[in-house]
Enzyme design. Structure first.
Site, PDB file in Angstrom:
ATOM      1  N   HIS A 259      10.218   6.649  14.670  1.00  0.00           N
ATOM      2  CA  HIS A 259       9.017   5.977  14.157  1.00  0.00           C
ATOM      3  C   HIS A 259       7.833   6.945  14.090  1.00  0.00           C
ATOM      4  O   HIS A 259       6.745   6.695  14.613  1.00  0.00           O
ATOM      5  CB  HIS A 259       8.664   4.772  15.029  1.00  0.00           C
ATOM      6  CG  HIS A 259       7.874   3.726  14.304  1.00  0.00           C
ATOM      7  ND1 HIS A 259       7.786   2.424  14.724  1.00  0.00           N
ATOM      8  CD2 HIS A 259       7.138   3.787  13.164  1.00  0.00           C
ATOM      9  CE1 HIS A 259       7.024   1.726  13.905  1.00  0.00           C
ATOM     10  NE2 HIS A 259       6.622   2.538  12.940  1.00  0.00           N
ATOM     11  N   ILE A 260       8.047   8.057  13.381  1.00  0.00           N
ATOM     12  CA  ILE A 260       7.006   9.085  13.263  1.00  0.00           C
ATOM     13  C   ILE A 260       6.446   9.198  11.855  1.00  0.00           C
ATOM     14  O   ILE A 260       5.569  10.031  11.613  1.00  0.00           O
ATOM     15  CB  ILE A 260       7.549  10.470  13.683  1.00  0.00           C
ATOM     16  CG1 ILE A 260       8.728  10.897  12.805  1.00  0.00           C
ATOM     17  CG2 ILE A 260       7.908  10.478  15.158  1.00  0.00           C
ATOM     18  CD1 ILE A 260       9.086  12.358  12.916  1.00  0.00           C
TER      19      ILE A 260
ATOM     20  N   GLU B 107      14.041  -1.438  17.995  1.00  0.00           N
ATOM     21  CA  GLU B 107      13.181  -0.279  17.737  1.00  0.00           C
ATOM     22  C   GLU B 107      13.773   0.997  18.325  1.00  0.00           C
ATOM     23  O   GLU B 107      13.744   2.055  17.691  1.00  0.00           O
ATOM     24  CB  GLU B 107      11.786  -0.530  18.323  1.00  0.00           C
ATOM     25  CG  GLU B 107      10.806   0.615  18.165  1.00  0.00           C
ATOM     26  CD  GLU B 107      10.240   0.751  16.757  1.00  0.00           C
ATOM     27  OE1 GLU B 107       9.598   1.783  16.482  1.00  0.00           O
ATOM     28  OE2 GLU B 107      10.433  -0.156  15.946  1.00  0.00           O
TER      29      GLU B 107
ATOM     30  N   ALA C  16       9.651   1.257   6.860  1.00  0.00           N
ATOM     31  CA  ALA C  16       8.866   0.036   6.952  1.00  0.00           C
ATOM     32  C   ALA C  16       9.069  -0.644   8.301  1.00  0.00           C
ATOM     33  O   ALA C  16       8.356  -0.356   9.265  1.00  0.00           O
ATOM     34  CB  ALA C  16       9.225  -0.901   5.795  1.00  0.00           C
ATOM     35  N   ARG C  17      10.054  -1.521   8.375  1.00  0.00           N
ATOM     36  CA  ARG C  17      10.369  -2.225   9.608  1.00  0.00           C
ATOM     37  C   ARG C  17      11.874  -2.359   9.737  1.00  0.00           C
ATOM     38  O   ARG C  17      12.569  -2.633   8.753  1.00  0.00           O
ATOM     39  CB  ARG C  17       9.716  -3.613   9.637  1.00  0.00           C
ATOM     40  CG  ARG C  17       8.201  -3.608   9.768  1.00  0.00           C
ATOM     41  CD  ARG C  17       7.759  -3.111  11.130  1.00  0.00           C
ATOM     42  NE  ARG C  17       6.309  -3.188  11.320  1.00  0.00           N
ATOM     43  CZ  ARG C  17       5.468  -2.205  11.089  1.00  0.00           C
ATOM     44  NH1 ARG C  17       5.945  -1.045  10.644  1.00  0.00           N
ATOM     45  NH2 ARG C  17       4.170  -2.346  11.307  1.00  0.00           N
TER      46      ARG C  17
ATOM     47  N   ASP D  86       9.475  -6.475  -6.195  1.00  0.00           N
ATOM     48  CA  ASP D  86       8.419  -7.128  -5.430  1.00  0.00           C
ATOM     49  C   ASP D  86       8.140  -8.458  -6.100  1.00  0.00           C
ATOM     50  O   ASP D  86       7.675  -8.488  -7.247  1.00  0.00           O
ATOM     51  CB  ASP D  86       7.149  -6.280  -5.393  1.00  0.00           C
ATOM     52  CG  ASP D  86       6.107  -6.825  -4.421  1.00  0.00           C
ATOM     53  OD1 ASP D  86       5.901  -8.056  -4.408  1.00  0.00           O
ATOM     54  OD2 ASP D  86       5.505  -6.037  -3.677  1.00  0.00           O
TER      55      ASP D  86
ATOM     56  N   ASP E 246      13.540   5.765   9.924  1.00  0.00           N
ATOM     57  CA  ASP E 246      12.445   6.039  10.854  1.00  0.00           C
ATOM     58  C   ASP E 246      12.180   4.820  11.734  1.00  0.00           C
ATOM     59  O   ASP E 246      11.522   4.934  12.754  1.00  0.00           O
ATOM     60  CB  ASP E 246      11.170   6.414  10.089  1.00  0.00           C
ATOM     61  CG  ASP E 246      10.064   6.882  11.017  1.00  0.00           C
ATOM     62  OD1 ASP E 246      10.308   7.814  11.802  1.00  0.00           O
ATOM     63  OD2 ASP E 246       8.958   6.298  10.970  1.00  0.00           O
TER      64      ASP E 246
ATOM     65  N   ARG F 195       0.839  -1.205   0.000  1.00  0.00           N
ATOM     66  CA  ARG F 195       0.000   0.000   0.000  1.00  0.00           C
ATOM     67  C   ARG F 195       0.870   1.250   0.000  1.00  0.00           C
ATOM     68  O   ARG F 195       0.680   2.163  -0.798  1.00  0.00           O
ATOM     69  CB  ARG F 195      -0.893   0.040   1.247  1.00  0.00           C
ATOM     70  CG  ARG F 195      -2.015  -0.952   1.305  1.00  0.00           C
ATOM     71  CD  ARG F 195      -2.811  -0.711   2.582  1.00  0.00           C
ATOM     72  NE  ARG F 195      -3.877  -1.679   2.759  1.00  0.00           N
ATOM     73  CZ  ARG F 195      -3.723  -2.829   3.417  1.00  0.00           C
ATOM     74  NH1 ARG F 195      -2.555  -3.125   3.937  1.00  0.00           N
ATOM     75  NH2 ARG F 195      -4.741  -3.651   3.547  1.00  0.00           N
TER      76      ARG F 195
END
Length: 326
Positions: free
Chosen positions: A284-285, A265, A236-237, A176, A260, A156
């Site tokens: 992570h904003i 984390e 993303a992660r 992808d 980010d 997405r």
């Protein structure tokens, strides 16, 4: 959801809309299904309205919710609380992931454009010299014209980033394994393998889910394939990147990064990533923050209204795609 997040998500107007759609106590916010007073409400609930911090819907929890038929999640990923028991019960699931994808994509777009423009490096140089410099000479490789940008994951958010980059005069590549050649053409991107994407791109932007097969997708070898001066953007992660290998590249100054999310984390206080000039590190904003939470709330309330009117969700979470989604 966590009680402290409730007033951030639902202001008085949205609370009024919520109570107009459902028979509920707006003061009841649970972050523990075993807490006193929650079990009785859960037993009579037809729908759960959830947000960040929702506890897992285990078989035991669902056994105490015999009437439950739907979950409307006012945030992005449902992976943290949806279990196999939900699918086995046939519970309908909806997520505001589409609403949350937009601010992430906006953040990625801004950082990609700034990275290619060498804006932060120029800021630091200007701060240091406080005078005239031959900027055209020092930054002869700067700018977004015909730059190659690689999107890892046509998710997405990945697709939103592609759409936002489309008006800019760039070369867009995508990796992808689930994206067909026809879908790539429709998106206006060139599908390539991940190694080729790393080799060719000035900026590599990550938008893949954190799955066992994507752990350290960007490892030491692939970082080594990236051109000198290239930028890695991760919204993303953190698990997608080998943090140790990336730290070595960044400490050496060969690459740049916008991070980010990281693994862990929250980085240890002694991590050099906090202080490197070639790193933009944010907590992570990129996802919904502040007033952007209301976009997710509106999306979830729209879904609740559709459910109340007997209509299908506009943003369902489908089991067939759940295994490879964020």
């Amino acid at each position: 959801m966590r009680p402290d997040l409730r007033p951030l998500l639902l202001d008085p107007a949205r609370t009024a809309r919520l109570t107009g759609l459902a028979d509920l106590d707006p003061a009841l916010v649970a972050d523990d299904f075993a807490a006193p007073g929650v079990a009785a409400e859960l037993a009579r609930a037809d729908v759960l309205f959830t947000f960040w911090g929702c506890p897992p819907l285990t078989p035991e929890v669902l056994a105490g919710a015999p009437r439950l038929r739907a979950v409307v999640h006012a945030a992005g990923s449902v992976r943290g609380f949806v279990t196999d028991a939900c699918w086995e019960r046939g519970i309908a699931l909806s997520s505001a992931a589409d609403a949350n994808a937009l601010p992430v994509a906006e953040y990625a777009l801004a950082m990609i454009l700034l990275a290619n423009k060498r804006a932060l490096a120029a800021r630091d140089r200007y701060r240091a010299v406080r005078g005239q410099v031959s900027w055209q000479h020092e930054y002869r490789d700067a700018g977004n014209f015909r730059r190659a940008v690689g999107i890892v994951g046509a998710s997405r958010t990945g697709r939103r980033v592609i759409a936002l980059l489309a008006p800019h005069d760039m070369e867009l590549l995508v990796y992808d394994p689930y994206l067909s050649a026809g879908d790539a053409r429709a998106l206006g991107v060139e599908p390539v393998g991940l190694d080729e994407l790393c080799e060719r791109c000035d900026v590599v932007s990550l938008h893949a889910p954190a799955l066992p097969e994507t752990r350290h997708l960007i490892d030491e070898r692939r970082l080594g394939l990236m051109p000198d001066g290239a930028t890695l953007v991760n919204t993303a992660r953190g698990a997608l990147v080998d943090t140790g290998a990336l730290t070595r590249e960044l400490t050496g100054g060969r690459l740049n990064a916008v991070l980010d999310v990281t693994e862990p984390e929250i980085l240890p206080p002694g991590s050099p990533l906090y202080d490197l000039d070639n790193v933009v590190l944010t907590p992570h904003i990129a996802g919904s923050l502040g007033g952007e939470l209301h976009r997710m709330a509106d999306s979830a309330l729209d879904e609740l209204e559709r459910l109340a009117r007997g209509r299908p969700f506009a943003h369902p979470v489908v089991r067939e795609r759940f295994a490879r989604s964020a």
